[in-house]
Design an enzyme around this catalytic site. Structure first.
Site, PDB file in Angstrom:
ATOM      1  CB  CYS A  65     -73.558 -62.806  58.298  1.00  0.00           C
ATOM      2  SG  CYS A  65     -74.958 -63.697  59.022  1.00  0.00           S
ATOM      3  NE  ARG A  66     -71.244 -58.295  60.113  1.00  0.00           N
ATOM      4  CZ  ARG A  66     -71.071 -57.606  61.217  1.00  0.00           C
ATOM      5  NH1 ARG A  66     -70.976 -56.291  61.138  1.00  0.00           N
ATOM      6  NH2 ARG A  66     -70.992 -58.203  62.385  1.00  0.00           N
ATOM      7  CB  SER A  67     -65.827 -62.328  58.399  1.00  0.00           C
ATOM      8  OG  SER A  67     -66.296 -63.360  59.227  1.00  0.00           O
ATOM      9  CG  ASP A  94     -74.936 -58.046  62.909  1.00  0.00           C
ATOM     10  OD1 ASP A  94     -75.364 -58.936  62.151  1.00  0.00           O
ATOM     11  OD2 ASP A  94     -74.727 -58.205  64.124  1.00  0.00           O
ATOM     12  CB  CYS A 130     -68.001 -60.147  60.937  1.00  0.00           C
ATOM     13  SG  CYS A 130     -68.439 -61.883  60.698  1.00  0.00           S
ATOM     14  CG  ASN A 155     -65.928 -66.788  60.751  1.00  0.00           C
ATOM     15  OD1 ASN A 155     -65.292 -67.806  60.954  1.00  0.00           O
ATOM     16  ND2 ASN A 155     -65.873 -66.156  59.601  1.00  0.00           N
TER      17      ASN A 155
HETATM   18  P1  4NP Z   1     -71.803 -61.782  61.450  1.00  0.00           P
HETATM   19  O1  4NP Z   1     -73.362 -61.754  61.880  1.00  0.00           O
HETATM   20  O2  4NP Z   1     -71.052 -61.103  62.564  1.00  0.00           O
HETATM   21  O3  4NP Z   1     -71.794 -60.989  60.185  1.00  0.00           O
HETATM   22  O4  4NP Z   1     -71.437 -63.234  61.265  1.00  0.00           O
HETATM   23  C1  4NP Z   1     -73.810 -62.221  63.108  1.00  0.00           C
HETATM   24  C2  4NP Z   1     -74.005 -63.568  63.297  1.00  0.00           C
HETATM   25  C3  4NP Z   1     -74.516 -64.038  64.506  1.00  0.00           C
HETATM   26  C4  4NP Z   1     -74.824 -63.133  65.499  1.00  0.00           C
HETATM   27  C5  4NP Z   1     -74.631 -61.771  65.301  1.00  0.00           C
HETATM   28  C6  4NP Z   1     -74.129 -61.319  64.108  1.00  0.00           C
HETATM   29  N1  4NP Z   1     -75.381 -63.602  66.714  1.00  0.00           N
HETATM   30  O5  4NP Z   1     -75.835 -62.771  67.535  1.00  0.00           O
HETATM   31  O6  4NP Z   1     -75.422 -64.834  66.944  1.00  0.00           O
END
Ligand code: 4NP
Length: 159
Positions: free
Chosen positions: A13-15, A126, A8, A11
């Site tokens: 939340c989702r992945s 997201d 994602c 790294n």
């Molecule tokens: P992820 O979520 O891609 O599912 O890990 C996010 C985590 C952090 C951010 C964006 C999405 N950020 O903008 O810091």
């Protein structure tokens, strides 16, 4: 050995949830000796960080342990993994660029939601800037796609 990488943006939340949902399902079936699992981010923003605490809480509430620290995806990942699951279209496009830097890419790059059977969504949204329900949606989609991937793997229909 089947090697799976979940990717994602951050790294956190989702992945990592994808990796840990899949580990939970595979361990339940006693198949962990046949898999290698990891996750990574297209960005380097959260390198070394544990999964987001809101994501961890939502996963723990479903009995899923959240392990791992964030890292950034790298070109060699396309040689080291068999399947690379992009959580959304933007991740997919970023991964195509990373793949271009790999000398001998062998991984199959797919949109994770291609494996979902009970949901119409084409991307895992997201959840970072949204409310608690976003983390539940992430887990709903991941449980759906991971269980159908594993079922197809057991049926031998995946190469
Ligand atoms: P992820 O979520 O891609 O599912 O890990 C996010 C985590 C952090 C951010 C964006 C999405 N950020 O903008 O810091």
């Amino acid at each position: 050995m089947t090697r799976l990488l979940f990717v994602c943006l951050g790294n956190i939340c989702r992945s990592p949830s994808g990796e840990n949902v899949m580990r939970h399902l595979i361990e339940r079936e006693g198949l962990m000796d046949q898999f290698q699992l990891d996750s990574a981010g297209t960005s380097g923003w959260h390198i070394g960080n544990p999964p987001d605490s809101r994501m961890t809480l939502a996963a723990n509430n479903r009995g899923i342990e959240m392990l791992g620290r964030a890292r950034q995806v790298k070109p060699e990942d396309f040689e080291k993994f068999d399947w690379i699951f992009a959580m959304d279209q933007s991740n997919y496009e970023d991964l195509e660029q990373v793949r271009d830097e790999c000398k001998n890419p062998t991984a199959e790059l797919v949109l994770f939601c291609d494996f979902c059977e009970e949901h119409e969504e084409t991307e895992v949204p997201d959840p970072y800037y949204g409310g608690a329900e976003g983390f539940e949606t992430v887990l709903d989609l991941l449980e759906d796609g991971c269980s159908s991937f594993l079922r197809q793997w057991k049926e031998g229909v995946l190469t």
